[in-house]
Design an enzyme around this catalytic site. Structure first.
Site, PDB file in Angstrom:
ATOM      1  N   PHE A   3     -10.850   4.965  -8.494  1.00 17.43           N
ATOM      2  CA  PHE A   3     -11.437   5.539  -9.707  1.00 17.43           C
ATOM      3  C   PHE A   3     -12.236   4.531 -10.526  1.00 17.43           C
ATOM      4  O   PHE A   3     -12.846   4.901 -11.527  1.00 17.43           O
ATOM      5  CB  PHE A   3     -10.344   6.160 -10.588  1.00 17.43           C
ATOM      6  N   GLY A  55      -5.198   9.810  -7.305  1.00 21.65           N
ATOM      7  CA  GLY A  55      -5.647   8.577  -6.675  1.00 21.65           C
ATOM      8  C   GLY A  55      -4.686   8.086  -5.620  1.00 21.65           C
ATOM      9  O   GLY A  55      -4.810   6.960  -5.143  1.00 21.65           O
ATOM     10  N   SER A  95     -10.477   7.811  -3.713  1.00 23.99           N
ATOM     11  CA  SER A  95      -9.739   6.681  -3.155  1.00 23.99           C
ATOM     12  C   SER A  95      -9.733   5.517  -4.132  1.00 23.99           C
ATOM     13  O   SER A  95      -8.885   4.619  -4.039  1.00 23.99           O
ATOM     14  CB  SER A  95     -10.357   6.242  -1.826  1.00 23.99           C
ATOM     15  N   LYS A 109       0.773  -3.887  -1.771  1.00 25.43           N
ATOM     16  CA  LYS A 109       0.025  -2.693  -1.353  1.00 25.43           C
ATOM     17  C   LYS A 109       0.520  -2.237   0.014  1.00 25.43           C
ATOM     18  O   LYS A 109       0.555  -3.025   0.966  1.00 25.43           O
ATOM     19  CB  LYS A 109      -1.472  -2.968  -1.319  1.00 25.43           C
ATOM     20  N   HIS A 130      -6.047  -7.329  -0.888  1.00 23.30           N
ATOM     21  CA  HIS A 130      -5.250  -6.741  -1.971  1.00 23.30           C
ATOM     22  C   HIS A 130      -3.957  -7.524  -2.158  1.00 23.30           C
ATOM     23  O   HIS A 130      -3.610  -8.386  -1.346  1.00 23.30           O
ATOM     24  CB  HIS A 130      -4.921  -5.273  -1.664  1.00 23.30           C
ATOM     25  N   HIS A 131      -3.240  -7.165  -3.216  1.00 29.57           N
ATOM     26  CA  HIS A 131      -1.940  -7.768  -3.497  1.00 29.57           C
ATOM     27  C   HIS A 131      -0.936  -7.439  -2.399  1.00 29.57           C
ATOM     28  O   HIS A 131      -1.064  -6.429  -1.691  1.00 29.57           O
ATOM     29  CB  HIS A 131      -1.409  -7.293  -4.853  1.00 29.57           C
ATOM     30  N   GLY A 185      -7.572   2.700   1.006  1.00 32.44           N
ATOM     31  CA  GLY A 185      -8.351   3.940   0.960  1.00 32.44           C
ATOM     32  C   GLY A 185      -9.802   3.682   0.613  1.00 32.44           C
ATOM     33  O   GLY A 185     -10.711   4.358   1.122  1.00 32.44           O
TER      34      GLY A 185
END
Length: 233
Positions: free
Chosen positions: A98, A70, A96, A134, A130-131, A140
């Site tokens: 799961f 991943g 990218s 990242k 996102h956090h 992705g």
């Protein structure tokens, strides 16, 4: 199942917790791309860093260990990895994302892009949040969503961060503390907006999906995707 965790950051630790809950044994947990013996593992799960991912994956193939990856940011070598997997009669899944929900979201995105392809009144735009830790931008997952739209929609040939250009999907990427991940695809016309969105509540959904993929991949040979794991699409 004896699992090797190649990459032992926040995601690796979450995978470890859920894998143990599901009755698996973690025999390797490492951030070192060289100092581990992969040969005793039944399957490897790679959530490392771009610089190590390709090395980790190739090492698994050489030792006959199925590998689920991943890690993003290494995909210029993806075709080489898949070719070597087939050459070594290995087993490989890259995704990218799961998360089971995200992979259903991917399929909905594909179907919506097909439906919207001939409706020129609607323009598509994407946003991902996102956090703050990242590293890659856009994510992705966002790139997968954009590439799927490009493949299915007649009017788009590329994506671009923020800026709007003709035949290009604009992606806005935001980094905010304590956000696990939200992805939004919006088709907007003068009269209305159609929005498709996935919001992750924690890392556990990503981790569970990776473990389910590893359970599915064990004892198989070939290159697969999450569509194979979930039997969708």
């Amino acid at each position: 199942m004896k699992v090797a965790l190649l990459g032992y950051g926040k995601m690796g630790k979450t995978i470890e917790k859920i894998a143990i809950e599901r009755g698996h044994e973690i025999i390797i947990k490492t951030n070192d791309e060289a100092g581990y013996d992969i040969s005793k593992a039944d399957v490897a799960i790679d959530f490392s860093v771009p610089e190590a991912a390709f090395f980790n994956i190739i090492k698994c193939f050489k030792h006959g260990v199925p590998v689920v990856s991943g890690t993003t940011g290494w995909l210029e070598n993806r075709e080489k990895a898949e070719a070597l997997c087939k050459e070594e009669n290995g087993a490989f899944i890259y995704a990218s994302n799961f998360s089971l929900g995200v992979n259903i979201f991917f399929e909905l995105n594909k179907q919506l892009a097909k439906m919207m392809s001939k409706l020129d009144a609607y323009k598509v735009a994407m946003e991902e949040v996102h956090h703050a830790q990242k590293l890659d931008s856009p994510s992705g997952t966002a790139i997968t969503l954009a590439e799927t739209i490009i493949a299915e929609h007649d009017n788009y040939t590329d994506w671009n961060l923020v800026s709007e250009k003709e035949n290009t999907i604009p992606i806005t990427a935001k980094r905010i503390d304590d956000v696990s991940g939200t992805h939004t695809v919006a088709y907007t016309s003068k009269t209305d907006t159609i929005t498709l969105e996935h919001e992750a509540h924690s890392r556990e959904g990503f981790a569970l999906g990776a473990i389910i993929a590893a359970e599915w991949l064990k004892d198989k040979k070939g290159v697969f995707t999450m569509k194979d794991v979930l039997n969708i699409g």
